[in-house]
Design a protein around this motif. Structure first.
Motif, PDB file in Angstrom:
ATOM      1  N   GLU A 115      54.930  33.528  43.294  1.00 32.77           N
ATOM      2  CA  GLU A 115      54.342  32.256  43.587  1.00 32.77           C
ATOM      3  C   GLU A 115      52.977  31.295  42.775  1.00 32.77           C
ATOM      4  OE1 GLU A 115      56.940  32.174  47.665  1.00 32.77           O
ATOM      5  OE2 GLU A 115      54.852  33.172  47.971  1.00 32.77           O
ATOM      6  N   TYR A 116      52.427  32.122  42.623  1.00 31.45           N
ATOM      7  CA  TYR A 116      51.027  31.841  42.066  1.00 31.45           C
ATOM      8  C   TYR A 116      51.341  31.832  40.749  1.00 31.45           C
ATOM      9  CZ  TYR A 116      47.847  32.107  45.568  1.00 31.45           C
ATOM     10  OH  TYR A 116      46.799  31.268  47.034  1.00 31.45           O
ATOM     11  N   LEU A 117      51.996  32.712  40.194  1.00 31.07           N
ATOM     12  CA  LEU A 117      52.690  32.463  38.846  1.00 31.07           C
ATOM     13  C   LEU A 117      53.459  30.685  38.839  1.00 31.07           C
ATOM     14  CD1 LEU A 117      52.784  33.360  35.425  1.00 31.07           C
ATOM     15  CD2 LEU A 117      54.836  34.568  36.137  1.00 31.07           C
ATOM     16  N   LEU A 118      54.236  30.720  39.061  1.00 31.71           N
ATOM     17  CA  LEU A 118      54.891  29.592  39.010  1.00 31.71           C
ATOM     18  C   LEU A 118      54.074  28.295  39.521  1.00 31.71           C
ATOM     19  CD1 LEU A 118      58.278  30.686  40.355  1.00 31.71           C
ATOM     20  CD2 LEU A 118      57.848  30.529  38.520  1.00 31.71           C
ATOM     21  N   ALA A 119      53.029  28.777  39.902  1.00 36.23           N
ATOM     22  CA  ALA A 119      52.293  27.557  40.257  1.00 36.23           C
ATOM     23  C   ALA A 119      51.456  27.059  38.604  1.00 36.23           C
ATOM     24  CB  ALA A 119      51.403  27.795  41.462  1.00 36.23           C
ATOM     25  N   ALA A 120      50.808  28.408  38.664  1.00 31.33           N
ATOM     26  CA  ALA A 120      49.412  28.387  37.663  1.00 31.33           C
ATOM     27  C   ALA A 120      50.884  27.248  36.212  1.00 31.33           C
ATOM     28  CB  ALA A 120      49.172  29.738  36.769  1.00 31.33           C
ATOM     29  N   ILE A 121      51.748  28.199  36.191  1.00 31.45           N
ATOM     30  CA  ILE A 121      52.931  27.425  35.010  1.00 31.45           C
ATOM     31  C   ILE A 121      52.849  26.046  35.239  1.00 31.45           C
ATOM     32  CG2 ILE A 121      54.739  27.187  33.570  1.00 31.45           C
ATOM     33  CD1 ILE A 121      55.600  30.232  34.212  1.00 31.45           C
ATOM     34  N   GLY A 122      53.042  25.607  36.421  1.00 33.02           N
ATOM     35  CA  GLY A 122      53.223  23.826  36.849  1.00 33.02           C
ATOM     36  C   GLY A 122      51.604  23.454  36.660  1.00 33.02           C
ATOM     37  N   GLY A 123      50.880  24.308  37.481  1.00 36.32           N
ATOM     38  CA  GLY A 123      49.635  23.189  36.606  1.00 36.32           C
ATOM     39  C   GLY A 123      48.979  23.441  35.537  1.00 36.32           C
ATOM     40  N   CYS A 124      49.366  24.532  34.568  1.00 40.79           N
ATOM     41  CA  CYS A 124      48.686  24.078  33.053  1.00 40.79           C
ATOM     42  C   CYS A 124      49.567  22.961  32.765  1.00 40.79           C
ATOM     43  CB  CYS A 124      49.272  25.363  32.239  1.00 40.79           C
ATOM     44  SG  CYS A 124      49.849  25.622  30.388  1.00 40.79           S
ATOM     45  N   LEU A 125      51.408  22.809  33.370  1.00 42.24           N
ATOM     46  CA  LEU A 125      51.805  21.374  32.430  1.00 42.24           C
ATOM     47  C   LEU A 125      50.843  20.324  32.979  1.00 42.24           C
ATOM     48  CD1 LEU A 125      54.685  22.873  33.202  1.00 42.24           C
ATOM     49  CD2 LEU A 125      54.193  22.290  31.599  1.00 42.24           C
TER      50      LEU A 125
END
Length: 137
Positions: A44-54
């Motif tokens: 979930e943190y990985l997906l949040a990191a992708i979303g945060g990056c975007l």
């Protein structure tokens, strides 16, 4: 070449979780399956990191291109087979409320993906995204 370095320190909780420290920030990592459900799991943190990056890159580009945007939401999805420990698909959807031309918004998408550190570390070929442009009233 200018080098940017990042560091995270984690302290194990004695079960399956940890307390992560990044600069002056801290957060819990845990699972709901065999942990205490005291924080999101690493995936979930990985997906949040992708979303945060975007989000960071979209925000920078919106400002740089002086676009008028009322609001923007990003949702990132991922799924895996229980037997194979790898996300099979990562997708995201951006919902943006703006009167800007579609061509400009799609250019932001292209550049945000091209220059996203987390996005490219995971692998741009593994992540599929779409943009929904909503025209304000």
């Amino acid at each position: 070449m200018e080098r940017l370095e990042y560091q995270v320190e984690l302290e194990w909780d004695g079960n399956v979780g940890s307390e992560a420290k990044v600069r002056e920030f801290s957060f819990r990592i845990d699972t709901k399956t065999d942990g205490h459900n005291s924080g999101p799991n690493p995936t979930e943190y990985l997906l949040a990191a992708i979303g945060g990056c975007l989000t960071v890159n979209w925000g920078r580009l919106i400002k740089k291109m002086r676009l008028k945007v009322e609001s923007m939401e990003i949702t990132v999805y991922g799924w895996r087979d229980r037997k194979e420990p790898q996300l099979k698909e990562i997708t995201y959807k951006i919902r943006i409320v703006t009167n800007e031309p579609e061509k400009k918004i799609l250019r932001v998408k292209e550049l945000a993906e091209k220059y996203g550190t987390v996005f490219n570390t995971v692998g741009a070929g593994k992540i599929k995204g779409e943009v929904e442009i909503v025209r304000p009233r």
